[in-house]
Design a protein around this motif. Structure first.
Motif, short mmCIF file in Angstrom:
data_model
loop_
_atom_site.label_atom_id
_atom_site.label_comp_id
_atom_site.label_asym_id
_atom_site.label_seq_id
_atom_site.Cartn_x
_atom_site.Cartn_y
_atom_site.Cartn_z
N CYS A 59 -11.17 2.29 -29.37
CA CYS A 59 -10.39 2.78 -30.71
C CYS A 59 -9.73 4.11 -30.14
CB CYS A 59 -11.35 3.21 -31.86
SG CYS A 59 -12.84 3.85 -31.33
N GLN A 60 -8.54 4.39 -30.78
CA GLN A 60 -7.86 5.38 -30.64
C GLN A 60 -8.06 6.16 -31.91
OE1 GLN A 60 -3.51 4.59 -30.30
NE2 GLN A 60 -3.12 6.71 -29.95
N MET A 61 -8.19 7.68 -31.56
CA MET A 61 -8.25 8.73 -32.67
C MET A 61 -7.05 9.00 -33.30
SD MET A 61 -11.86 9.39 -32.51
CE MET A 61 -11.43 10.41 -33.89
N ASP A 62 -7.24 9.37 -34.62
CA ASP A 62 -5.97 9.98 -35.52
C ASP A 62 -6.69 11.14 -36.05
OD1 ASP A 62 -4.33 10.70 -37.40
OD2 ASP A 62 -3.80 8.58 -37.92
N PHE A 63 -6.47 12.28 -35.61
CA PHE A 63 -7.10 13.48 -35.79
C PHE A 63 -6.39 14.07 -37.17
CE2 PHE A 63 -7.97 13.33 -31.10
CZ PHE A 63 -9.13 13.77 -31.26
N LYS A 65 -5.63 11.99 -39.75
CA LYS A 65 -6.38 11.38 -40.67
C LYS A 65 -8.09 11.32 -40.66
CE LYS A 65 -2.54 8.12 -41.64
NZ LYS A 65 -2.10 6.70 -41.59
N GLU A 66 -8.28 12.05 -39.64
CA GLU A 66 -10.01 11.97 -39.51
C GLU A 66 -10.33 10.75 -39.14
OE1 GLU A 66 -11.65 14.89 -41.86
OE2 GLU A 66 -10.49 16.58 -41.03
N SER A 67 -9.65 9.75 -38.73
CA SER A 67 -10.23 8.40 -38.33
C SER A 67 -9.79 7.92 -37.12
CB SER A 67 -9.60 7.51 -39.40
OG SER A 67 -8.15 7.32 -39.31
#
Length: 82
Positions: A59-63, A65-67
């Protein structure tokens, strides 16, 4: 004390990828993802991987959206904007 199974660093010292490894008889569950996500609160890796040797999830982080966004495969390090 937190122990990280695998941490891959970029040339500038930032963290590219964190990997959480489980034994083959341990199913990959939400609890495992929660564990690596907690680790990543301090590490700030852009990519996470969870594996039990049989099943692998990336998975790739989406900082913002905190997801995290699940990927089909681990990203090619050379193709990532640094």
């Amino acid at each position: 004390i937190k122990r990280y199974d695998v941490v891959v660093f970029q040339p500038d010292g930032s963290i590219f990828l964190v990997v959480e490894c489980k034994q083959p008889n341990v199913p990959i569950s939400q609890t495992v993802f929660d564990q690596i996500a907690r680790y990543n609160l301090t590490l700030k890796a852009n990519y996470l991987m969870v594996t039990n040797g049989l099943n692998h999830y990336f998975c790739q982080m989406d900082f913002e959206k905190e997801s995290y966004l699940f990927l089909n495969d681990i990203p090619n390090y050379n193709s990532i904007e640094k």
